[in-house]
Scaffold this motif. Structure first.
Motif, PDB file in Angstrom:
ATOM      1  N   ILE A  37       0.535  -1.443   0.098  1.00  0.00           N
ATOM      2  CA  ILE A  37       0.084  -0.158  -0.052  1.00  0.00           C
ATOM      3  C   ILE A  37       0.901   1.186   0.054  1.00  0.00           C
ATOM      4  O   ILE A  37       0.335   2.161  -0.536  1.00  0.00           O
ATOM      5  CB  ILE A  37      -0.734   0.061   1.788  1.00  0.00           C
ATOM      6  N   THR A  38       2.156   1.346   0.914  1.00  0.00           N
ATOM      7  CA  THR A  38       3.071   2.357   0.889  1.00  0.00           C
ATOM      8  C   THR A  38       3.603   2.968  -0.383  1.00  0.00           C
ATOM      9  O   THR A  38       3.377   3.548  -1.057  1.00  0.00           O
ATOM     10  CB  THR A  38       3.227   2.403   1.845  1.00  0.00           C
ATOM     11  N   ARG A  39       3.746   1.738  -1.185  1.00  0.00           N
ATOM     12  CA  ARG A  39       4.521   2.101  -2.351  1.00  0.00           C
ATOM     13  C   ARG A  39       3.783   2.861  -3.369  1.00  0.00           C
ATOM     14  O   ARG A  39       4.177   3.540  -4.277  1.00  0.00           O
ATOM     15  CB  ARG A  39       5.261   0.978  -2.842  1.00  0.00           C
ATOM     16  N   THR A  40       2.171   2.438  -3.338  1.00  0.00           N
ATOM     17  CA  THR A  40       1.173   2.739  -4.417  1.00  0.00           C
ATOM     18  C   THR A  40       0.513   3.475  -4.111  1.00  0.00           C
ATOM     19  O   THR A  40       0.631   4.637  -4.879  1.00  0.00           O
ATOM     20  CB  THR A  40       0.623   2.067  -4.214  1.00  0.00           C
ATOM     21  N   TYR A  41       1.028   4.238  -2.860  1.00  0.00           N
ATOM     22  CA  TYR A  41       0.267   5.602  -2.855  1.00  0.00           C
ATOM     23  C   TYR A  41       1.519   6.683  -3.049  1.00  0.00           C
ATOM     24  O   TYR A  41       1.070   7.742  -3.496  1.00  0.00           O
ATOM     25  CB  TYR A  41       0.340   5.959  -1.071  1.00  0.00           C
ATOM     26  N   GLN A  42       3.315   6.085  -2.684  1.00  0.00           N
ATOM     27  CA  GLN A  42       3.695   6.769  -3.049  1.00  0.00           C
ATOM     28  C   GLN A  42       3.721   7.775  -4.850  1.00  0.00           C
ATOM     29  O   GLN A  42       4.407   8.100  -5.192  1.00  0.00           O
ATOM     30  CB  GLN A  42       5.203   6.626  -2.877  1.00  0.00           C
ATOM     31  N   ARG A  43       3.917   6.191  -5.558  1.00  0.00           N
ATOM     32  CA  ARG A  43       3.775   6.408  -7.004  1.00  0.00           C
ATOM     33  C   ARG A  43       2.700   7.547  -7.020  1.00  0.00           C
ATOM     34  O   ARG A  43       3.109   7.801  -8.373  1.00  0.00           O
ATOM     35  CB  ARG A  43       3.398   4.992  -7.844  1.00  0.00           C
ATOM     36  N   TRP A  44       0.945   7.352  -6.322  1.00  0.00           N
ATOM     37  CA  TRP A  44       0.524   8.293  -7.356  1.00  0.00           C
ATOM     38  C   TRP A  44       0.745   9.558  -6.868  1.00  0.00           C
ATOM     39  O   TRP A  44       0.469  10.683  -7.637  1.00  0.00           O
ATOM     40  CB  TRP A  44      -1.085   7.859  -6.469  1.00  0.00           C
ATOM     41  N   LEU A  45       1.099   9.892  -5.449  1.00  0.00           N
ATOM     42  CA  LEU A  45       1.864  11.416  -5.575  1.00  0.00           C
ATOM     43  C   LEU A  45       2.673  11.530  -6.215  1.00  0.00           C
ATOM     44  O   LEU A  45       2.300  12.599  -5.976  1.00  0.00           O
ATOM     45  CB  LEU A  45       2.830  11.257  -4.136  1.00  0.00           C
ATOM     46  N   LYS A  46       3.771  10.896  -7.138  1.00  0.00           N
ATOM     47  CA  LYS A  46       4.587  10.923  -7.679  1.00  0.00           C
ATOM     48  C   LYS A  46       3.736  11.086  -9.429  1.00  0.00           C
ATOM     49  O   LYS A  46       4.060  12.525 -10.351  1.00  0.00           O
ATOM     50  CB  LYS A  46       5.943   9.915  -7.926  1.00  0.00           C
ATOM     51  N   LEU A  47       2.790  10.692  -9.470  1.00  0.00           N
ATOM     52  CA  LEU A  47       2.032  10.682 -11.032  1.00  0.00           C
ATOM     53  C   LEU A  47       1.267  12.781 -10.972  1.00  0.00           C
ATOM     54  O   LEU A  47       1.510  12.664 -11.446  1.00  0.00           O
ATOM     55  CB  LEU A  47       1.313   9.707 -11.045  1.00  0.00           C
ATOM     56  N   ASN A  48       0.951  12.255  -9.749  1.00  0.00           N
ATOM     57  CA  ASN A  48       0.115  13.218  -9.587  1.00  0.00           C
ATOM     58  C   ASN A  48       0.571  15.080 -10.009  1.00  0.00           C
ATOM     59  O   ASN A  48       0.982  16.042 -10.654  1.00  0.00           O
ATOM     60  CB  ASN A  48      -0.461  13.898  -8.413  1.00  0.00           C
ATOM     61  N   HIS A  49       1.726  14.377  -8.732  1.00  0.00           N
ATOM     62  CA  HIS A  49       3.235  16.097  -9.252  1.00  0.00           C
ATOM     63  C   HIS A  49       3.927  16.289 -10.799  1.00  0.00           C
ATOM     64  O   HIS A  49       3.165  17.272 -11.320  1.00  0.00           O
ATOM     65  CB  HIS A  49       4.509  15.340  -8.179  1.00  0.00           C
ATOM     66  N   GLU A  50       4.362  14.686 -11.195  1.00  0.00           N
ATOM     67  CA  GLU A  50       4.475  14.532 -12.607  1.00  0.00           C
ATOM     68  C   GLU A  50       3.710  15.806 -14.080  1.00  0.00           C
ATOM     69  O   GLU A  50       4.310  15.990 -14.902  1.00  0.00           O
ATOM     70  CB  GLU A  50       5.602  13.531 -13.114  1.00  0.00           C
ATOM     71  N   SER A  51       2.288  14.958 -13.798  1.00  0.00           N
ATOM     72  CA  SER A  51       1.323  15.488 -14.685  1.00  0.00           C
ATOM     73  C   SER A  51       1.231  17.346 -13.994  1.00  0.00           C
ATOM     74  O   SER A  51       0.185  17.172 -14.907  1.00  0.00           O
ATOM     75  CB  SER A  51      -0.539  14.960 -14.067  1.00  0.00           C
ATOM     76  N   GLY A  52       1.521  17.137 -13.216  1.00  0.00           N
ATOM     77  CA  GLY A  52       1.156  18.841 -13.080  1.00  0.00           C
ATOM     78  C   GLY A  52      -0.319  19.735 -12.518  1.00  0.00           C
ATOM     79  O   GLY A  52      -0.819  20.223 -11.886  1.00  0.00           O
ATOM     80  N   PHE A  53      -0.322  19.084 -11.675  1.00  0.00           N
ATOM     81  CA  PHE A  53      -1.419  18.688 -10.217  1.00  0.00           C
ATOM     82  C   PHE A  53      -3.119  18.484 -11.182  1.00  0.00           C
ATOM     83  O   PHE A  53      -3.655  18.767 -10.927  1.00  0.00           O
ATOM     84  CB  PHE A  53      -0.819  19.383  -9.895  1.00  0.00           C
ATOM     85  N   THR A  54      -2.977  17.580 -12.248  1.00  0.00           N
ATOM     86  CA  THR A  54      -4.114  17.695 -13.112  1.00  0.00           C
ATOM     87  C   THR A  54      -4.635  16.454 -12.405  1.00  0.00           C
ATOM     88  O   THR A  54      -5.823  16.049 -12.703  1.00  0.00           O
ATOM     89  CB  THR A  54      -3.854  16.911 -14.878  1.00  0.00           C
ATOM     90  N   LEU A  55      -4.224  15.645 -11.805  1.00  0.00           N
ATOM     91  CA  LEU A  55      -4.669  14.154 -11.382  1.00  0.00           C
ATOM     92  C   LEU A  55      -6.084  14.930  -9.912  1.00  0.00           C
ATOM     93  O   LEU A  55      -7.181  14.147  -9.508  1.00  0.00           O
ATOM     94  CB  LEU A  55      -4.280  12.912 -10.593  1.00  0.00           C
TER      95      LEU A  55
END
Length: 303
Positions: free
Chosen positions: A249-267
């Motif tokens: 769970i923790t790694r999945t949470y971190q992955r989504w944090l990173k994806l949102n950042h990389e997308s310019g907070f479009t998620l």
């Protein structure tokens, strides 16, 4: 709050009792004994933590069976320790741990620091985010809780088998023993859903209220999220930490944090709950609505 902090700092310096061990050494073994009821709070608010702890002790049937784990940041650690050293919870026991005190294995330290690093980078980027169409969203998210490290550290809970997690704005009104023994049927978490069971309607927010479900990064994944799907409520949750670790769970949470950042907070606008909704997807057991009255204090209940 400022005056309280000054007074607690003074007590820590002049009062030996304020520096006493939490818990006393003779009870330290209970911290990792899974036969006790373990409660975790992640907070930098001393008075709020005091309310949660005292309300639970007032409402419980067997205080001697309760172990509190309070996790805070480095700047609050000494003050939090002082408060609870001078305000005993006995016969329950309590520990206060600052992030700087975590003595985790190297691989665990890396996981925790990944969250810290991502939050710092995202905070910097989001505070200076530009775009006229996004100005309202940017301003609405510029509140301390959005960037508070402690709101994101709840994804790192003690190395136990099971724990009840409480937010620091909770007032406990009933004994939680039956919640502690709840069968989660192999799932990671038990949480109150915002769905009205009789009518299939959301009495709270949907996934679409928290995130952009139509974004390809979310809609094209295997999550199969629906706009009108009811979100579960945080604030009072029971976790099977063995299932948590098994499902990464923790790694999945971190992955989504990173994806949102990389997308310019479009998620989603920056916040700690949306990545949790995604990380725990399919691992939440809905529990009875009576366990949590959400919004008390800022919205009036219907009854």
């Amino acid at each position: 709050m400022h005056c309280l902090s000054l007074r607690l700092a003074e007590q820590y310096l002049v009062n030996a009792a304020a520096r006493s061990f939490l818990p006393p050494p003779e009870h330290a073994s209970r911290l990792t004994n899974n036969s006790y009821l373990h409660v975790a709070l992640v907070t930098d608010n001393i008075l709020a933590a005091a309310v949660v702890v005292s309300s639970m002790l007032t409402s419980c049937d067997d205080a001697e069976n309760i172990v509190f784990h309070i996790i805070t940041d480095k700047k609050t650690y000494t003050l939090m320790h002082t408060w609870f050293a001078l305000h005993s919870v006995f016969p329950a026991i309590l520990e206060v741990r600052g992030l700087h005190q975590f003595n985790s294995p190297p691989d665990e330290d890396v996981v925790i620091m990944d969250t810290v690093e991502e939050l710092h980078q995202s905070s910097y980027t989001y505070r200076y985010y530009r775009g006229v169409a996004e100005e309202y969203r940017r301003l609405s998210a510029l509140k301390p809780s959005t960037f508070s490290l402690v709101n994101y550290l709840r994804i790192h809970l003690p190395e136990l088998e099971r724990v009840i997690f409480l937010d620091d704005d909770v007032v406990v009104q009933r004994d939680l023993t039956s919640l502690w023994h709840l069968d989660l049927h192999g799932l990671v978490m038990g949480a109150v859903s915002s769905q009205e069971c009789n009518h299939g309607l959301c009495i709270g927010k949907t996934f679409n209220d928290y995130m952009n479900v139509s974004n390809p990064l979310i809609s094209s994944s295997s999550l199969d999220l629906q706009r009108t799907q009811c979100a579960w409520l945080e604030g009072m949750n029971i976790f099977d930490l063995r299932a948590w670790r098994k499902n990464n769970i923790t790694r999945t949470y971190q992955r989504w944090l990173k994806l949102n950042h990389e997308s310019g907070f479009t998620l989603w606008p920056m916040g700690s709950l949306p990545p949790a909704l995604l990380a725990f997807r399919g691992q939440v057991l809905p529990i009875d609505l009576s366990w949590l009255l959400s919004g008390l204090g800022w919205q009036m209940p219907d009854h």
